[in-house]
Design an enzyme around this catalytic site. Structure first.
Site, mmCIF file in Angstrom:
data_model
loop_
_atom_site.group_PDB
_atom_site.id
_atom_site.type_symbol
_atom_site.label_atom_id
_atom_site.label_comp_id
_atom_site.label_asym_id
_atom_site.label_seq_id
_atom_site.Cartn_x
_atom_site.Cartn_y
_atom_site.Cartn_z
ATOM 1 N N TYR A 80 0.816 -1.218 0.000
ATOM 2 C CA TYR A 80 0.000 0.000 0.000
ATOM 3 C C TYR A 80 0.856 1.277 0.000
ATOM 4 O O TYR A 80 0.372 2.334 0.410
ATOM 5 C CB TYR A 80 -0.952 -0.005 1.202
ATOM 6 C CG TYR A 80 -2.208 -0.834 0.986
ATOM 7 C CD1 TYR A 80 -3.146 -0.467 0.024
ATOM 8 C CD2 TYR A 80 -2.473 -1.965 1.748
ATOM 9 C CE1 TYR A 80 -4.315 -1.204 -0.175
ATOM 10 C CE2 TYR A 80 -3.641 -2.717 1.555
ATOM 11 C CZ TYR A 80 -4.549 -2.323 0.592
ATOM 12 O OH TYR A 80 -5.707 -3.048 0.393
ATOM 13 N N ASN B 157 -13.312 -3.218 4.618
ATOM 14 C CA ASN B 157 -14.235 -3.306 3.484
ATOM 15 C C ASN B 157 -14.043 -4.584 2.662
ATOM 16 O O ASN B 157 -14.390 -4.643 1.490
ATOM 17 C CB ASN B 157 -14.184 -2.033 2.626
ATOM 18 C CG ASN B 157 -12.813 -1.780 2.049
ATOM 19 O OD1 ASN B 157 -11.894 -2.552 2.271
ATOM 20 N ND2 ASN B 157 -12.681 -0.706 1.296
ATOM 21 N N HIS C 228 -10.105 -6.210 -1.883
ATOM 22 C CA HIS C 228 -9.296 -5.271 -2.672
ATOM 23 C C HIS C 228 -9.285 -5.767 -4.111
ATOM 24 O O HIS C 228 -9.249 -6.982 -4.339
ATOM 25 C CB HIS C 228 -7.848 -5.239 -2.158
ATOM 26 C CG HIS C 228 -6.892 -4.615 -3.145
ATOM 27 N ND1 HIS C 228 -6.662 -3.260 -3.193
ATOM 28 C CD2 HIS C 228 -6.158 -5.162 -4.152
ATOM 29 C CE1 HIS C 228 -5.808 -3.004 -4.183
ATOM 30 N NE2 HIS C 228 -5.488 -4.141 -4.782
ATOM 31 N N GLU D 180 0.707 -5.678 -8.850
ATOM 32 C CA GLU D 180 0.183 -6.330 -7.643
ATOM 33 C C GLU D 180 0.237 -7.857 -7.767
ATOM 34 O O GLU D 180 0.540 -8.552 -6.798
ATOM 35 C CB GLU D 180 -1.244 -5.836 -7.368
ATOM 36 C CG GLU D 180 -1.251 -4.369 -6.952
ATOM 37 C CD GLU D 180 -2.631 -3.764 -6.787
ATOM 38 O OE1 GLU D 180 -2.698 -2.571 -6.415
ATOM 39 O OE2 GLU D 180 -3.648 -4.448 -7.021
HETATM 40 P P1 GDP Z 1 -10.147 0.822 -3.121
HETATM 41 O O1 GDP Z 1 -9.340 0.818 -4.393
HETATM 42 O O2 GDP Z 1 -11.627 0.848 -3.344
HETATM 43 O O3 GDP Z 1 -9.735 -0.306 -2.175
HETATM 44 O O4 GDP Z 1 -9.831 2.196 -2.357
HETATM 45 P P2 GDP Z 1 -8.516 3.086 -2.175
HETATM 46 O O5 GDP Z 1 -7.420 2.639 -3.102
HETATM 47 O O6 GDP Z 1 -8.933 4.510 -2.207
HETATM 48 O O7 GDP Z 1 -8.054 2.785 -0.678
HETATM 49 C C1 GDP Z 1 -7.377 1.597 -0.350
HETATM 50 C C2 GDP Z 1 -7.919 1.059 0.951
HETATM 51 O O8 GDP Z 1 -7.611 1.965 2.007
HETATM 52 C C3 GDP Z 1 -9.447 0.917 1.008
HETATM 53 O O9 GDP Z 1 -9.920 -0.277 0.454
HETATM 54 C C4 GDP Z 1 -9.697 0.981 2.510
HETATM 55 O O10 GDP Z 1 -9.456 -0.301 3.123
HETATM 56 C C5 GDP Z 1 -8.641 1.952 2.990
HETATM 57 N N1 GDP Z 1 -9.216 3.300 3.135
HETATM 58 C C6 GDP Z 1 -9.506 4.194 2.152
HETATM 59 N N2 GDP Z 1 -10.032 5.320 2.670
HETATM 60 C C7 GDP Z 1 -10.045 5.128 4.029
HETATM 61 C C8 GDP Z 1 -10.472 5.931 5.138
HETATM 62 O O11 GDP Z 1 -10.929 7.069 4.991
HETATM 63 N N3 GDP Z 1 -10.342 5.368 6.393
HETATM 64 C C9 GDP Z 1 -9.811 4.107 6.574
HETATM 65 N N4 GDP Z 1 -9.702 3.618 7.840
HETATM 66 N N5 GDP Z 1 -9.408 3.339 5.561
HETATM 67 C C10 GDP Z 1 -9.528 3.831 4.300
#
Ligand code: GDP
Length: 140
Positions: free
Chosen positions: A51, A114, A117, A128
């Site tokens: 990440y 959530n 991924h 990845e």
């Molecule tokens: P994805 O591609 O839908 O998984 O979303 P992103 O790439 O934006 O973010 C990666 C991961 O970081 C997400 O799946 C969440 O697990 C985590 N994440 C993103 N935004 C937040 C937030 O505002 N709070 C927290 N705790 N985790 C977040």
């Protein structure tokens, strides 16, 4: 449309609730083939590396903590237009925005926990997949 490969994870919040089979079934029912799969317990270094793109974000510490909190299933999914379709099947990052019928609507607990991924573009899918799998572990 082309047959693509994408990288998918079933995150610790979901493996903890025994949702590995249910989530994998949603991918298979959508027409994907699981062409690589293994269960890993990420080290902090692995989670931070995976990440790294988010390292300046305020939620980075929480994200790494949650990815190291239990087993993750890492998978390669193959199918028509797999990268975009996987994102549709997962649903929005925040489960409160996720559409009916998506994995995150059905199973996610919060934006941090959530459940899944999926890669967001062809370049990230390749990177990845290579982060977690050698070529010999991928059997298409
Ligand atoms: P994805 O591609 O839908 O998984 O979303 P992103 O790439 O934006 O973010 C990666 C991961 O970081 C997400 O799946 C969440 O697990 C985590 N994440 C993103 N935004 C937040 C937030 O505002 N709070 C927290 N705790 N985790 C977040």
């Amino acid at each position: 449309m082309a047959v693509e490969r994408t990288f998918s994870m079933i995150k610790p919040d979901a493996t903890r609730r025994n949702l590995t089979g249910a989530i994998t079934k949603m991918f298979e029912d959508a027409g994907f083939s699981v062409i690589a799969s293994k269960r890993v317990w990420m080290s902090r270094r692995e989670a931070e590396g995976f990440y790294a793109v988010h390292k300046e974000r305020p939620f980075f510490g929480e994200l790494v903590e949650s990815m190291c909190s239990g087993p993750t299933i890492v998978q390669v999914l193959q199918g028509e237009n797999a990268i975009a379709r996987n994102r549709e099947i997962m649903g929005a990052t925040n489960p409160s925005d996720a559409a009916e019928g998506t994995i995150r609507k059905a199973f996610a607990l919060s934006i941090g926990e959530n459940s899944v991924h999926g890669s967001d573009a062809p370049e990230t899918a390749s990177q990845e997949i290579a982060y977690w799998f050698s070529e010999t572990e991928i059997v298409g």
